[in-house]
Design an enzyme around this catalytic site. Structure first.
Site, PDB file in Angstrom:
ATOM      1  N   ASP A 431       0.867  -1.171   0.000  1.00 55.36           N
ATOM      2  CA  ASP A 431       0.000   0.000   0.000  1.00 55.36           C
ATOM      3  C   ASP A 431       0.911   1.231   0.000  1.00 55.36           C
ATOM      4  OD1 ASP A 431      -2.347   1.642   0.463  1.00 55.36           O
ATOM      5  OD2 ASP A 431      -1.647   1.812   2.529  1.00 55.36           O
ATOM      6  N   ASP A 626      -1.741  -0.843   5.977  1.00 55.73           N
ATOM      7  CA  ASP A 626      -1.902  -0.277   7.319  1.00 55.73           C
ATOM      8  C   ASP A 626      -3.310   0.191   7.623  1.00 55.73           C
ATOM      9  OD1 ASP A 626      -1.896   2.014   5.615  1.00 55.73           O
ATOM     10  OD2 ASP A 626      -1.398   3.241   7.375  1.00 55.73           O
ATOM     11  N   ASP A 630      -7.283  -1.727   3.520  1.00 52.54           N
ATOM     12  CA  ASP A 630      -6.385  -2.816   3.105  1.00 52.54           C
ATOM     13  C   ASP A 630      -6.825  -4.180   3.650  1.00 52.54           C
ATOM     14  OD1 ASP A 630      -4.577  -1.039   1.796  1.00 52.54           O
ATOM     15  OD2 ASP A 630      -3.734  -0.514   3.746  1.00 52.54           O
TER      16      ASP A 630
END
Length: 738
Positions: A431, A626, A630
């Protein structure tokens, strides 16, 4: 003991008392699994625990405890003091075992000397009987008691093998002592094997002593973590300082931390400035500066300054307590490779007894002179040398050390499966925000098309209700202008796009430029594309008719991200970046850290779909993120890795957590997995090869060739050393540098 209650299901991890080998663990698992109401059960011999899922409407922990007590084992159900009680029991057992080994050795030594050098002295058999009996009946009594309990319920374990082998040798020797003329009449010598029976018992006990000591070292990481909390703290009550036990600390207490003190609970600094050593949790050696508003974590150590802080999480809610709980769970979990060894351990003892009987039968039929005694000796040796301990310890000891090593280096591993799988990763998806970047976005540019104070209050109020990091950046920026809030009648979050709100009867939008285009709210006069080309994320504030303001937000790239990506790529791992941000920003960030493959303007569901797409290509995929957005992709990935400074949901879903949020830890986790799996394979090889070579030798396969017949005493020593060598090999992981 850890208990998690769900609807119609309860899960608990409890210490098991009385296991002596892998076959014991198999027996315990078998007994518990057959109890009414038990849904799942996994027993770990190395850390002596059972993970049980059961229906509380059908059974209770007390019923499970009684079912185990009936076959010679026990459970510790005291939730508050389980670890302490287990430690006390193990310490007492260790001290008792040490004394029994000493006195058994004192009595066995003269038996061995007599058996080797003075077999022709008068009354020698009676003297050896006198010395050997206490070794078996007193100091080695536990072996026979446990074997009897197993036999009553048609179970078998290592104690069964030892009790059979030494018991047969002892009873055969007593018969020869009482009736030597029986063999003399057949022209044979009445051999006695007291020294074999005594030495085997001593070696078994000595092996257990060494094994207990070695196993204690495998869980040293847990002991270190548990030792990080202070026993007492200083709190401020009614303006006065008072020292209280840590168990009495409550949320909302104001705590004083002095230079050198350990921080007792999680909280937030109220006043004062200092540097705090967080290396015990994050693995990062550099102390972190703490001042008003900064977060503190239990188990970290204050340096020179002093400060006061507000307790926000206490007891089992602290990060340290959760880490301890997760490490204990991971060390108790089973790697897929262990399923095979568990099946083998479950049938191992009956198979060995069968081999011993066949050995005796073959010797009796084909052995010639002294066939019966040599056949009996060979059968006893087979029973002694064949021990499932090494097999049972091979996987869990390596897993325990590996998980502990990870915890010491700021890599929190939730289960054994992810540790076993990580070394096979060949694709890593990152990410952007909070993973590659710092995750601390700030507003660098802002333009208002209409400078109305009311519109600023509306924008501030809308963003105040959002938990997105970009919204927090806007809120912090507008706070500096002293903007006040107004009531928001309706608030709706549109995943991957932004938020929609109703204020004073008017609908407002706050989100990405792409979403504004979809809504038909356009502007060609604002520098949106220019800001995006400068790697800034743009947030647009608008009503149904026009854009009211734009914010350019920057999020600095972590200083370690470039090195982390290079390390993964040099290991032959493909690295991808997925982000919901615009293409310009995504491209700029990807180029900065050397990532060739990236996707921008990706929704949470698209991230999970991309993970599945790579998996369909045969890749072992690690997803690193995080945020809440996600979590779907993390759940889909083969190995899921969360940032320790990210959302709680991401950490709940992920199988690994990097406490310091440093991407370099990914390569370390992969190396740790590689070393742990290598240790498991080495352990299993030696455990299997030991039995494959030892059992045929014990049965006497070399006797027709060169007259070699393995002595039961040597077999006992070899059996003891096999378990110790497996544990020692696992402990080598501790010396590795990640």
């Amino acid at each position: 003991m850890e208990i998690i209650t769900e609807e119609k299901k309860r899960q608990m991890t409890v210490p098991v008392i009385g296991m002596t080998c892998a076959a014991c663990a198999s027996s315990v698992e078998n007994v518990l699994s057959k109890q009414e109401g038990v849904l799942e059960c996994a027993v770990n011999f190395a850390n002596e625990s059972a993970q049980i899922a059961f229906d509380p409407y059908q059974t209770t922990p007390e019923n499970l405890k009684k079912s185990l007590q009936a076959v010679g084992y026990d459970l510790i159900l005291d939730t508050e003091n389980a670890s302490i009680k287990q430690a006390e029991i193990k310490t007492n057992h260790y001290q008792s075992l040490k004394k029994r080994v000493f006195w058994a050795s004192v009595l066995t030594l003269p038996v061995v000397i007599i058996g080797m050098f003075f077999m022709n002295m008068p009354y020698v058999s009676w003297l050896m009987l006198l010395l050997t009996t206490p070794v078996l009946a007193v100091f080695g009594r536990g072996v026979f008691v446990n074997a009897w309990k197993q036999a009553r319920y048609r179970k078998a374990n290592m104690d069964t093998l030892v009790a059979l082998s030494t018991g047969i040798a002892y009873m055969f020797s007593i018969f020869n002592t009482l009736n030597p003329d029986f063999w003399h009449s057949l022209g044979l010598h009445a051999h006695v094997y007291y020294e074999a029976a005594a030495v085997v018992i001593v070696f078994i006990m000595l092996g257990k002593l060494l094994e207990e000591r070695a196993k204690a070292n495998t869980s040293s990481a847990i002991k270190k973590l548990m030792g990080l909390q202070p026993r007492t703290v200083w709190v401020i009550e009614n303006g006065e300082e008072r020292e209280i036990p840590i168990s009495e600390v409550r949320v909302g207490d104001r705590i004083i931390v002095k230079p050198g003190d350990k921080i007792a609970v999680d909280g937030k600094v109220l006043s004062g400035v200092s540097f705090v050593d967080e290396s015990t949790l994050s693995g990062e050696p550099i102390p972190v500066e703490k001042s008003k508003g900064h977060k503190l974590y239990a188990g970290t150590v204050n340096q020179q300054g002093s400060f006061r802080f507000l307790a926000e999480k206490v007891g089992s809610e602290t990060l340290l307590a959760q880490i301890i709980s997760m490490v204990q769970h991971a060390q108790g979990s089973k790697a897929p490779i262990q399923k095979l060894t568990d099946k083998i351990a479950g049938i191992f003892v009956p198979v060995v007894i069968g081999i011993a009987l066949i050995t005796l039968l073959v010797w009796t039929i084909l052995g010639g002179d002294n066939a019966a005694t040599q056949g009996l000796l060979a059968a006893v040796t087979v029973l002694v040398i064949a021990c499932p301990c090494a097999l049972g310890l091979a996987t869990p000891t390596a897993i325990m050390v590996g998980v502990g090593k990870g915890a010491e280096n700021g890599i929190l591993i939730k289960d054994a499966e992810s540790l076993e799988l990580a070394h096979r990763i060949n694709a890593v998806i990152l990410d952007k925000t909070g993973t590659i970047t710092e995750g601390k976005p700030t507003v660098s540019n802002s333009i208002w098309t209409i400078g109305s104070p009311l519109l600023k209050e509306i924008a501030y109020s809308i963003e105040s209700q959002s938990s997105h990091p970009l919204a927090e950046a806007v809120v912090e920026h507008m706070k500096l202008e002293g903007v006040k809030t107004v009531p928001v009648q309706h608030f709706e979050s549109i995943t991957g796009k932004g938020v929609k709100a109703l204020v004073e009867g008017e609908t407002y939008y706050m989100g990405s430029p792409v979403w504004m285009n979809e809504l038909g709210i356009l502007s060609h006069d604002l520098p949106i594309i220019q800001w995006q080309s400068e790697a800034k994320t743009v947030i647009v504030f608008a009503d149904k008719r026009q854009i009211l303001a734009v914010f350019g937000i920057t999020d600095p790239i972590k200083s370690t991200s470039l090195q982390a990506v290079e390390s993964l790529q040099s290991a032959g791992i493909e690295v991808f970046m997925l982000t919901g941000d615009n293409v310009f920003t995504a491209q700029k960030v990807a180029e900065s850290v050397g990532i060739q493959h990236f996707k921008a303007q990706v929704l949470p569901s698209d991230k999970a779909a991309f993970v599945a797409e790579l998996q369909q290509q045969g890749k072992i995929v690690a997803m690193v993120g995080d945020g809440i957005n996600d979590s779907h992709a993390l759940a889909q990935a083969d190995v899921s890795i969360a940032m320790g400074k990210g959302s709680d949901i991401a950490m709940d879903v992920a199988k690994m957590t990097l406490i310091s949020s440093d991407l370099r830890k990914i390569s370390q986790a992969i190396r740790l997995s590689k070393w742990t799996v290598a240790a498991i394979h080495q352990n299993l090889f030696w455990a299997f090869i030991y039995n494959l070579i030892g059992i045929p030798l014990a049965a006497g396969v070399l006797y027709p060739v060169n007259g070699f017949l393995l002595n039961p005493m040597i077999a006992g020593a070899a059996m003891a050393l096999s378990s110790v060598s497996v544990v020692a090999n696992s402990l080598r992981l501790k010396s590795k540098k990640l």
